[in-house]
Enzyme design. Structure first.
Site: not given
Ligand code: GCW
Length: 841
Positions: A310, A389, A417
């Protein structure tokens, strides 16, 4: 009339006696450590508890243990245990490690084989007196034993005789907090950071210490305090003393400090022109950095690393592997006993969505399986429980079965989340249990995930559990008064993954709300239903949470996952839905599992319905094991889910008067909101699929709302209609707004139903960039008014902002006018979606 007074007083007292003992207002700050006085009868069984407490040995943690025992017994039994220096000539409570206890109670250790943070609670004759012993190999174990003893008292369990041995499943039981140095928290839903403020560690760390105590009470022994998207400043020399202050706050509770680090730190803050893990200058930099750090924090636990993910830099910059990056840091930590949690959440977020073979779910395995055996022994690969995720449902990550010569930890998410962000009730231990109990078929006999991550299956030296928690400055830590059940449940499962979710829900409720049978039964039941409920109105059949994945991850946004490189695709189109991940025709992801598991998911016939769309692309008319078509399942489950959300609210309402007012009211507010937002979800998802598939709901509900009046169809003054995007996040795709310079807008409808009592549901948009005012009038009479000031993750009208105001008990007659007046504020234009008018029974 004075002679009537005594009678009145009596009547009043009698009435008061009937009202259930209402406890004083509570903020939730004490979480599950409330230590409220026991009922007289329950307290009686502890009358023979010794009066004195002897602490053998002396350390910060042991002193916390003694202090906690005194505090808990004082609270629950109203007695202050006396601190004794030596064994008194009477029975006593003895606290200490086995080595300290050896002289007094010989043979205790050899009779009770324990390791790490385990403990023994026992009644035992010492010098002729029946003493109560809390003993453990480590100070931390003694502290955990004290919490376990207090838990028994809180649940009114008998202490005589006492013989209880507990041992954690795995040595590493950590939490990660995604706090930024400026005080904001990534995916945090309960106020600002308890650790940082304005770029520094907070001056007042009271909350951090209180948090450590809560963590200790559920056996958590490590906490990484900053975002895995790490600010390199945490390793700057000026910052290290600040970190040391947090470690000081944690230390009395046996919680070791950790931080997330940026692998490019040697370059970003170290002044080198490289961060190549294979360069000597780089390894020297890390070594020096940790030497400095350990001088200030001798019990520093280690670090967490997110790299090549990311947008974060990582070893790929130099064509190096995650093993190279992990090991260079691990070798710098090793002399001090530190460890590295290296996250397996490494994937390309610029995938070609048009390529049917591309699959983000494959990334963790593809990146890490080839490196099995290449990681040093103080590296642990931290694996999210599912391959995508933290969706509302995912299969277990195949990587758990793909690393035999590498330490592993599972990463779970307490912060909700993708599961309602603590605005919705979603108790996750039932989901985690499914994950932990899942058999990977990775060896001889059963190899459930819980045994793999504990290091048992592959005989690894270490391993364990991590959860992303993200508590904040909100008094109750996580925002929703019932959300701490997830943190509690996480800790309990990390300690003992064999525990039953039902038992965990019950324990938490007893500690948090007391032992009233109705309360315990009702709240446990609500918790246990809540994940399935949430799943039903959000993302069915393993398609993922059908949320806005490009923004808040909160409200509905079915299409947002498609046609972009993030790879959270569900491939829903006109003909069908689902990701084909089979080996035969799809991405081949199923082959990352061991053959028995791969075989199950490869075939439609053997894939469980609840994961169908994760593994297969099917037409909407495909018939599930349940006998329903996929499309009808989507409609039905969303209607069922919304009904169940309404039912959660009713269950809570049945507890009025049984729970302190503050927690009752705050929970009620969130559950009312959830019941309304579940309808927003239901309608958005059903309408999107109805439009896309062209197949109607056989029960005729989708798109037909007989009691609904669209705002854009009302008589408008000042208000103007506009299109909401995406269209399905507003009823009929449109809403109305009062755009400045207009100030006082109104929308009026004429009631045409029969005379009677009604309830009005006003659906409006509550954004976080303004506080609009609303008033509702029937005829000339104001029947309700409110301010739209909730802090939802929304800055424009749509599914994140859509909120319901319920106005109950209104008498309506045919011809009555119902007028809604809106006054905009800031960038929030008092937008309205619709009104529903329901006849009351
Ligand atoms: O799920 C995603 C989140 C990000 C997060 C990432 C991760 C901290 O949307 O906000 O970053 O995973 O786990 O690294």
């Amino acid at each position: 009339m004075p002679r009537f007074r005594p009678l009145l007083v009596c009547a009043a007292l009698w009435f008061l006696a009937l009202v259930p003992a209402r406890v004083r207002a509570e903020t939730g700050a004490e979480a599950w450590l409330r230590y409220r006085p026991l009922q007289e009868e329950a307290a009686r069984q502890y009358e023979s508890l010794p009066a004195g407490i002897v602490l053998l040995g002396d350390s910060l943690v042991l002193r916390s243990a003694r202090g906690e025992l005194i505090r808990g017994v004082r609270g629950m039994l109203g007695r202050t245990l006396r601190e004794e220096r030596d064994l008194p000539p009477e029975k006593a409570i003895l606290l200490g490690t086995f080595s300290e206890m050896k002289a007094l109670v010989p043979g205790l250790e050899s009779r009770n084989k324990l390791h790490d943070d385990g403990f023994l609670l026992a009644t035992q004759n010492v010098h002729g007196f029946d003493c109560l012993i809390v003993a453990a190999p480590t100070d931390r174990g003694v502290l955990y034993g004290v919490f376990a003893l207090l838990a028994k008292i809180a649940r009114n369990e008998s202490l005589s005789p006492l013989q209880d041995i507990q041992q954690p499943a795995a040595p590493l039981r950590w939490v990660d907090e995604w706090d930024n140095l400026d005080g904001r928290i990534e995916r945090g839903y309960a106020g600002p950071s308890i650790f940082f403020e304005n770029g520094n560690v907070r001056a007042d760390l009271t909350r951090a210490a209180e948090y450590a105590r809560l963590l200790a009470s559920i056996g958590i022994n490590g906490c990484a305090i900053n975002n895995v998207n790490a600010n390199p400043r945490v390793l700057e020399n000026e910052f290290l003393p600040q970190l040391a202050r947090v470690a000081d706050a944690f230390r009395p509770w046996g919680v070791r400090l950790s931080i997330a680090v940026d692998v490019s730190s040697p370059q970003l803050i170290g002044g080198l022109n490289t961060f190549d893990p294979l360069e000597t200058r780089v390894s020297e930099w890390w070594a020096k950095k940790f030497n400095d750090l350990y001088r200030l924090i001798p019990d520093f636990a280690g670090v967490v690393v997110k790299a090549d993910s990311e947008g974060r830099l990582g070893p790929a910059t130099y064509g190096r592997t995650p093993a190279d990056a992990a090991n260079v840091i691990a070798r710098a930590l090793r002399p001090h006993g530190g460890i590295v949690f290296y996250r397996a959440f490494v994937y390309n977020h610029h995938l070609d969505w048009q390529n049917p073979k591309h699959d983000r779910a494959k990334a963790a395995y593809d990146n890490f399986h080839p490196l099995d055996g290449k990681f040093d022994d103080n590296v642990i690969i931290q694996i999210k429980h599912g391959p995508i995720d933290f969706q509302v449902r995912e299969p277990v990550s195949p990587l758990f079965g793909g690393l035999e010569k590498t330490n592993e930890a599972i990463e779970l998410q307490v912060t909700q989340e993708y599961t309602g962000q603590q605005w919705h009730l979603c108790f996750l231990p039932p989901m985690w249990k499914e994950v932990l109990d899942f058999d990977l078929h990775a060896g001889d006999g059963p190899t459930p995930v819980k045994d793999v991550v504990s290091g048992k299956t592959f005989h690894r030296p270490t391993g364990g559990f991590v959860a992303v928690v993200n508590v904040g400055m909100d008094a109750n830590w996580l925002g929703h008064p019932l959300a701490m059940a997830n943190l509690f449940g996480y800790g309990r499962l990390a300690w003992n993954p064999d525990l039953d979710a039902k038992e965990i829900a019950k324990e938490w409720t007893q500690f948090t709300f007391g032992n009233d049978t109705l309360v315990v039964r009702t709240i446990s039941q609500m918790l246990l239903e809540s994940w399935h409920t949430y799943e039903r109105y959000t993302g069915p059949l393993g398609a993922g949470t059908l949320t806005d994945i490009l923004g808040s991850h909160y409200g509905p946004g079915v299409e947002s996952s498609e046609r972009n490189g993030w790879g959270q695709w569900h491939r829903a189109g006109h003909e069908g839905i689902g990701m084909d991940r089979t080996a035969a025709t799809g991405t081949g992801y199923v082959d990352q599992y061991r053959p028995p598991v791969a075989r199950m998911y490869e075939l439609l016939r053997t894939t469980p319905d609840d994961l169908l769309l994760f593994f297969h692309h099917v037409p909407y008319t495909y018939i599930l094991h349940s006998g329903k078509t996929v499309i009808q399942h989507i409609y039905d489950s969303h209607y069922e889910g919304a009904e169940q959300a309404a039912n959660l609210l009713q269950q809570w309402q049945s507890l009025a008067g049984h729970i302190d007012e503050d927690r009752y009211a705050e929970t009620l507010k969130r559950l009312e909101y959830q019941a309304g937002h579940a309808i927003v979800w239901r309608d958005a998802v059903c309408n999107w699929f109805s439009r896309t598939s062209g197949i109607v709901d056989e029960r005729g509900r989708v798109g037909h709302y007989p009691s609904r009046v669209e705002a854009e169809g009302m008589q408008l003054q000042g208000y103007v209609p506009f299109n909401v995007l995406p269209a399905e996040t507003a009823s009929g795709g449109q809403a109305i707004e009062c755009v400045p310079p207009a100030r006082d807008c109104s929308a009026t409808l004429r009631f045409a139903g029969a005379a009677g009592w009604y309830e009005l549901d006003v659906e409006y948009f509550d954004q976080n960039n303004g506080k609009s005012k609303f008033r509702v009038l029937i005829g000339d009479q104001v029947v309700d008014e409110w301010i739209a000031d909730a802090l939802l993750p929304a800055s424009k009208p749509g599914g994140d902002a859509s909120t319901r105001r319920r106005i109950s008990g209104q008498a309506l007659r045919p011809g009555d006018t119902i007028r809604i007046e809106g006054t905009p504020d800031g960038e929030e234009f008092a937008a309205l979606d619709y009104v529903e008018i329901h006849k009351l029974p």
